[in-house]
Scaffold this motif. Structure first.
Motif, PDB file in Angstrom:
ATOM      1  N   ASN A 182       0.820  -1.200   0.000  1.00 32.12           N
ATOM      2  CA  ASN A 182       0.000   0.000   0.000  1.00 32.12           C
ATOM      3  C   ASN A 182       0.856   1.253   0.000  1.00 32.12           C
ATOM      4  OD1 ASN A 182      -2.254   1.758   0.166  1.00 32.12           O
ATOM      5  ND2 ASN A 182      -3.375   0.162   1.276  1.00 32.12           N
ATOM      6  N   GLU A 183       0.319   2.353   0.487  1.00 26.72           N
ATOM      7  CA  GLU A 183       1.049   3.605   0.428  1.00 26.72           C
ATOM      8  C   GLU A 183       2.182   3.622   1.448  1.00 26.72           C
ATOM      9  OE1 GLU A 183      -2.111   3.287   1.079  1.00 26.72           O
ATOM     10  OE2 GLU A 183      -2.804   4.518   2.711  1.00 26.72           O
ATOM     11  N   THR A 184       3.183   4.454   1.156  1.00 20.09           N
ATOM     12  CA  THR A 184       4.316   4.579   2.043  1.00 20.09           C
ATOM     13  C   THR A 184       4.174   5.828   2.883  1.00 20.09           C
ATOM     14  OG1 THR A 184       5.498   5.688   0.264  1.00 20.09           O
ATOM     15  CG2 THR A 184       5.870   3.316   0.524  1.00 20.09           C
ATOM     16  N   ASP A 185       5.138   6.029   3.807  1.00 23.75           N
ATOM     17  CA  ASP A 185       4.981   7.107   4.767  1.00 23.75           C
ATOM     18  C   ASP A 185       5.847   8.322   4.451  1.00 23.75           C
ATOM     19  OD1 ASP A 185       7.111   5.665   7.380  1.00 23.75           O
ATOM     20  OD2 ASP A 185       7.427   6.026   5.245  1.00 23.75           O
ATOM     21  N   GLY A 186       6.227   8.490   3.177  1.00 24.56           N
ATOM     22  CA  GLY A 186       7.022   9.652   2.824  1.00 24.56           C
ATOM     23  C   GLY A 186       6.210  10.925   2.927  1.00 24.56           C
ATOM     24  N   THR A 187       6.883  12.057   3.016  1.00 27.90           N
ATOM     25  CA  THR A 187       6.210  13.346   3.109  1.00 27.90           C
ATOM     26  C   THR A 187       6.602  14.213   1.944  1.00 27.90           C
ATOM     27  OG1 THR A 187       8.013  14.191   4.474  1.00 27.90           O
ATOM     28  CG2 THR A 187       6.102  13.290   5.612  1.00 27.90           C
TER      29      THR A 187
ATOM     30  N   PHE B 258      -8.000  -4.898 -11.893  1.00 23.37           N
ATOM     31  CA  PHE B 258      -7.121  -4.872 -13.059  1.00 23.37           C
ATOM     32  C   PHE B 258      -5.947  -3.918 -12.831  1.00 23.37           C
ATOM     33  CE2 PHE B 258      -6.045  -3.753 -17.510  1.00 23.37           C
ATOM     34  CZ  PHE B 258      -5.845  -5.035 -18.002  1.00 23.37           C
ATOM     35  N   ALA B 259      -6.232  -2.756 -12.261  1.00 27.92           N
ATOM     36  CA  ALA B 259      -5.174  -1.773 -12.004  1.00 27.92           C
ATOM     37  C   ALA B 259      -4.142  -2.325 -11.031  1.00 27.92           C
ATOM     38  CB  ALA B 259      -5.777  -0.489 -11.465  1.00 27.92           C
TER      39      ALA B 259
ATOM     40  N   VAL C 155      -2.969   4.245  -3.958  1.00 24.83           N
ATOM     41  CA  VAL C 155      -1.551   3.909  -3.984  1.00 24.83           C
ATOM     42  C   VAL C 155      -1.443   2.426  -3.648  1.00 24.83           C
ATOM     43  CG1 VAL C 155       0.745   4.356  -3.049  1.00 24.83           C
ATOM     44  CG2 VAL C 155      -0.901   6.235  -3.276  1.00 24.83           C
ATOM     45  N   HIS C 156      -0.991   1.653  -4.619  1.00 28.29           N
ATOM     46  CA  HIS C 156      -0.874   0.203  -4.439  1.00 28.29           C
ATOM     47  C   HIS C 156       0.591  -0.180  -4.564  1.00 28.29           C
ATOM     48  CE1 HIS C 156      -2.057  -3.982  -4.392  1.00 28.29           C
ATOM     49  NE2 HIS C 156      -1.484  -4.200  -5.569  1.00 28.29           N
ATOM     50  N   GLN C 157       1.130  -0.795  -3.533  1.00 28.44           N
ATOM     51  CA  GLN C 157       2.534  -1.192  -3.504  1.00 28.44           C
ATOM     52  C   GLN C 157       3.440  -0.015  -3.862  1.00 28.44           C
ATOM     53  OE1 GLN C 157       2.928  -4.771  -5.910  1.00 28.44           O
ATOM     54  NE2 GLN C 157       2.081  -6.022  -4.275  1.00 28.44           N
ATOM     55  N   GLY C 158       3.069   1.160  -3.341  1.00 32.89           N
ATOM     56  CA  GLY C 158       3.893   2.348  -3.526  1.00 32.89           C
ATOM     57  C   GLY C 158       3.746   3.020  -4.868  1.00 32.89           C
TER      58      GLY C 158
ATOM     59  N   PRO D   3     -12.082   5.550   0.011  1.00 28.82           N
ATOM     60  CA  PRO D   3     -12.278   4.093   0.033  1.00 28.82           C
ATOM     61  C   PRO D   3     -10.995   3.300  -0.173  1.00 28.82           C
ATOM     62  CG  PRO D   3     -13.972   5.161  -1.295  1.00 28.82           C
ATOM     63  CD  PRO D   3     -12.957   6.202  -0.973  1.00 28.82           C
ATOM     64  N   PHE D   4      -9.956   3.932  -0.717  1.00 27.28           N
ATOM     65  CA  PHE D   4      -8.697   3.241  -0.975  1.00 27.28           C
ATOM     66  C   PHE D   4      -7.668   3.471   0.132  1.00 27.28           C
ATOM     67  CE2 PHE D   4     -10.433   4.725  -5.147  1.00 27.28           C
ATOM     68  CZ  PHE D   4     -10.969   3.510  -5.521  1.00 27.28           C
TER      69      PHE D   4
END
Length: 378
Positions: free
Chosen positions: A33-38, A258-259, A283-286, A359-360
């Motif tokens: 999922n998403e990462t914690d960068g700023t 699919f995405a 954001v999926h796998q970054g 929702p994501f």
């Protein structure tokens, strides 16, 4: 000198998936999922020398009233107040929702036909420094094979790479390879719309796929396109998708699955369009998934309550060869012209994208200057 995929892997860190994920290591090394960068604490126009900014916009329809409005004037005027922003980018990817030709016959049985005069469309695209045009859509063959070939020729002569349609299936699925700053970018363009326009082994048409990653034909076609992209050793892989029904404010389950599958196969950016309205960001796998970028310029009727004249320029910031953030610059269409959104529309776009991304579980950072999605790069 551009680092090779091997050099990037040896350097370590959060490198681009176009390098690692298309190699034999698959998706190894990506975070969930998403990462914690700023995001950097600067306004949207600031940049570091090491940053590369790539813009993504939705439908660009240069025919009909848009063509009539600008063909006798300055073609660059179609980009309105967005022009300077577009020219500041290192690359611009768009969906060309029309053919560029003065020839051809109307495809029988359609309601809407979109065709632009080369004398207007070519200098307009050149003025915006357009880099890649997706041709995988339900209007590129509105005037048949002749107009499709004219479009491909005009784009090539203008220096605009293209993908998603061609004289046969192999060419339709061939990636566009471009240099954005110091990055080599491979773009594949796909569509699930209007199967009638689909290419075959011997006939011209679009890169049409079924939105089902379990379908053997779909897997074969996309794996083939990604394999050809891998042969060019890209730093970044983009999938530009014309998909889903019109006027929907959220992607369907098939689109979402699919995405995510595309990202897991090695795609770094999913660039969606077709609905004519802004949808959410995941954001999926970054890696960012823009489910629908909305429309950037057209002459379509403004549907009550849908605000389809409101869209956005999505700017992907790549810093030190890592995906850093996805910036959202609200836009709107006025008098067949792309414009930067006013205060009211900007506020609407920010609230709408935040709401449709919830929702994501997407992390969205909002300041007075901009809306951005952090991706974890330095």
């Amino acid at each position: 000198m551009r680092l090779t995929r091997r050099g990037l892997l040896a350097a370590g860190g959060s490198t681009l998936a176009g390098c690692s994920s298309l190699s034999e290591t698959g998706t190894e090394g990506r975070s969930d999922n998403e990462t914690d960068g700023t995001a950097a604490e600067t306004d949207g126009t600031d940049r570091k020398d090491t940053d590369t900014r790539i813009g993504f916009v939705g439908d660009v329809m240069l025919g009909r009233s848009v063509n009539d409005r600008w063909s006798d004037g300055d073609p660059a005027g179609v980009w309105g107040s967005t022009l300077d922003r577009l020219r500041e980018l290192d690359g611009l990817v768009l969906n060309l929702e029309c053919c560029i030709s003065e020839r051809g016959e109307k495809w029988p049985g359609k309601v809407y036909y979109f065709r632009a005069d080369p004398g207007f469309a070519v200098p307009a695209l050149r003025a915006a420094d357009a880099s890649v045009a997706s041709l995988a859509n339900n209007h590129i063959l509105d005037f048949g094979e002749t107009a499709l070939e004219d479009t491909r020729t005009h784009l090539a002569d203008t220096g605009v790479a293209h993908a998603g349609a061609g004289p046969d299936r192999e060419k339709a699925f061939e990636p566009a390879i471009t240099e954005f700053g110091e990055l080599t970018v491979a773009t594949i363009a796909l569509t699930s719309r209007y199967e009638t326009y689909a290419s075959t082994e011997t006939e011209p048409g679009t890169a049409h796929v079924t939105l089902d990653s379990s379908a053997s034909e779909t897997r074969e076609l996309i794996d083939g396109a990604l394999e050809r992209a891998r042969e060019r050793d890209p730093d970044l892989v983009v999938a530009s998708l014309h998909w889903g029904p019109n006027w929907e404010t959220a992607p369907g389950e098939k689109q979402q699955n699919f995405a995510r599958w595309l990202v897991e196969r090695g795609v770094d950016v999913v660039h969606g369009h077709s609905a004519h309205v802004l949808q959410g960001i995941e954001v999926h796998q970054g890696r960012p998934i823009i489910y629908d970028a909305g429309d950037f310029v057209d002459d379509y009727v403004d549907k009550e309550g849908l605000h389809n004249k409101r869209g956005a320029l999505f700017e992907l910031v790549v810093s030190k060869r890592s995906l850093k953030e996805l910036r959202v610059v609200p836009t709107e269409i006025e008098d067949e012209t792309a414009t930067l959104a006013d205060e009211t529309t900007t506020e609407w776009a920010r609230e709408t994208i935040q709401e449709r991304s919830e929702p994501f579980g997407t992390t969205i950072e909002r300041t007075d200057e901009r809306l951005s999605v952090p991706l974890g790069g330095e």
